[in-house]
Design an enzyme around this catalytic site. Sequence first.
Site, PDB file in Angstrom:
ATOM      1  N   ASP A 185      22.621  -6.383  22.506  1.00 32.12           N
ATOM      2  CA  ASP A 185      22.041  -6.587  21.474  1.00 32.12           C
ATOM      3  C   ASP A 185      22.013  -5.352  20.731  1.00 32.12           C
ATOM      4  O   ASP A 185      23.326  -4.246  21.333  1.00 32.12           O
ATOM      5  CB  ASP A 185      21.091  -6.467  21.021  1.00 32.12           C
ATOM      6  CG  ASP A 185      20.502  -5.825  22.435  1.00 32.12           C
ATOM      7  OD1 ASP A 185      20.545  -5.036  23.310  1.00 32.12           O
ATOM      8  OD2 ASP A 185      18.779  -4.872  22.227  1.00 32.12           O
ATOM      9  N   GLU A 203      18.365  -4.002  25.131  1.00 30.85           N
ATOM     10  CA  GLU A 203      18.378  -3.283  25.943  1.00 30.85           C
ATOM     11  C   GLU A 203      17.859  -1.562  23.932  1.00 30.85           C
ATOM     12  O   GLU A 203      17.246  -0.610  24.260  1.00 30.85           O
ATOM     13  CB  GLU A 203      19.385  -2.827  26.048  1.00 30.85           C
ATOM     14  CG  GLU A 203      19.973  -1.135  26.669  1.00 30.85           C
ATOM     15  CD  GLU A 203      19.722  -0.311  25.545  1.00 30.85           C
ATOM     16  OE1 GLU A 203      19.679   1.080  26.545  1.00 30.85           O
ATOM     17  OE2 GLU A 203      20.369  -0.502  25.173  1.00 30.85           O
ATOM     18  N   HIS A 222      24.981   3.773  16.784  1.00 28.48           N
ATOM     19  CA  HIS A 222      23.805   3.927  15.458  1.00 28.48           C
ATOM     20  C   HIS A 222      23.562   3.859  14.445  1.00 28.48           C
ATOM     21  O   HIS A 222      23.224   4.018  13.404  1.00 28.48           O
ATOM     22  CB  HIS A 222      22.300   4.460  16.701  1.00 28.48           C
ATOM     23  CG  HIS A 222      22.205   4.032  17.506  1.00 28.48           C
ATOM     24  ND1 HIS A 222      20.869   4.018  17.781  1.00 28.48           N
ATOM     25  CD2 HIS A 222      23.019   3.462  18.605  1.00 28.48           C
ATOM     26  CE1 HIS A 222      20.653   3.545  19.144  1.00 28.48           C
ATOM     27  NE2 HIS A 222      21.262   2.566  18.910  1.00 28.48           N
TER      28      HIS A 222
END
Length: 375
Positions: free
Chosen positions: A68, A133, A348
């Site tokens: 993920d 996660e 991210h």
Amino acid sequence: MNATLELTQQLIRRRSVTPEDDGCQALVAGRLAPLGFRAETIASNGVTNLWLRRGEASPVLVFAGHTDVVPAGPLEQWRSDPFTPTVRDGLLYGRGASDMKSSVAAFVVAAEEFVRAHPQHRGSIALLLTSDEEGPATDGTVKVVDALRARDERIDYCIVGEPTSVDALGDTIKNGRRGSLSGHLVVRGIQGHVAYPHLARNPVHQLAPALAELATERWDDGDDSFPATTFQVSNVHAGTGATNVIPGTCEVDFNLRFAPVSTAESLMQRIEAILRSRDLEFDLAWTVGAQPFSTAPGPLSAALAAAIRDVTGRETQLSTTGGTSDGRFIAMICPQVVEFGPPNASVHKIDEHIAVADLDPLMNIYRGALERLLT
């Protein structure tokens, strides 16, 4: 195109925003099945987890990771579609490029090459993949760990493919992580008019001295492997929005990242004692997000360090900095857990990326660890 780059691109194309897997794990299972890896899916509340194992003997070396990814964010800010892997100027762009579809691809290819070269290798190779996660992490790796523990399935070594490198591939291995303790504090006062403070009780004013004490408290001194425990406020809310109303409550969210020299229980007790010493009326809800774990230098970190040296020429360092990872769950059933992966500067972020030139070296480091531990 090399195999690691090709598989990384295939994984990035799958829009596996947490808790979705979008076929990533099936792709991996299908690749490894011809080499004798037995696949077991452990699903829980919409989360897909995969346990792949080749062999029955010890020692068992596990590569752990997640399929993920976090949401892409504003698409218009990406230079290319986040789920269309794109190479520009030697960098591979896409959501999950460094966190951590490149690591998944690298250890899958490493396992393939190792097994083809050593079909009768000693011990067992396993992969643990989850799609939970980046989310709450309540139905992911921890569920696989529960299943393995229930049937007394042993793990000897685990490499978590989190992006741990800082300035260059191979400069950092994480051999532990701090614990995470969060609190939601509600201090109760009496709402009233700002012109008549004697008829009210301002919870912000009451809380301020206690908050200052909490922010400056030295919780511990850490130890040789961990920095000192830290306390940070993340949210503060009070008031109705009007400027002439004394609020009736003040809410604060805070978090401590704590070293093993402290416990969640001892930190809770100390914080509650400070709040009580200020005669506050309060409610406090606790969440223990993670317990700390630490792996002392041993065969696993030595094997990785040697592989890094052979592939990159760098001397790696052990570190326990950063946030939490699924290593905290695996450490409950595995004596040696470390994290190692590519540079983490873009994780991210918009335009997340990895250097194409790092992909094969990453795979070769994982393969080097297999060579040292299972031959």
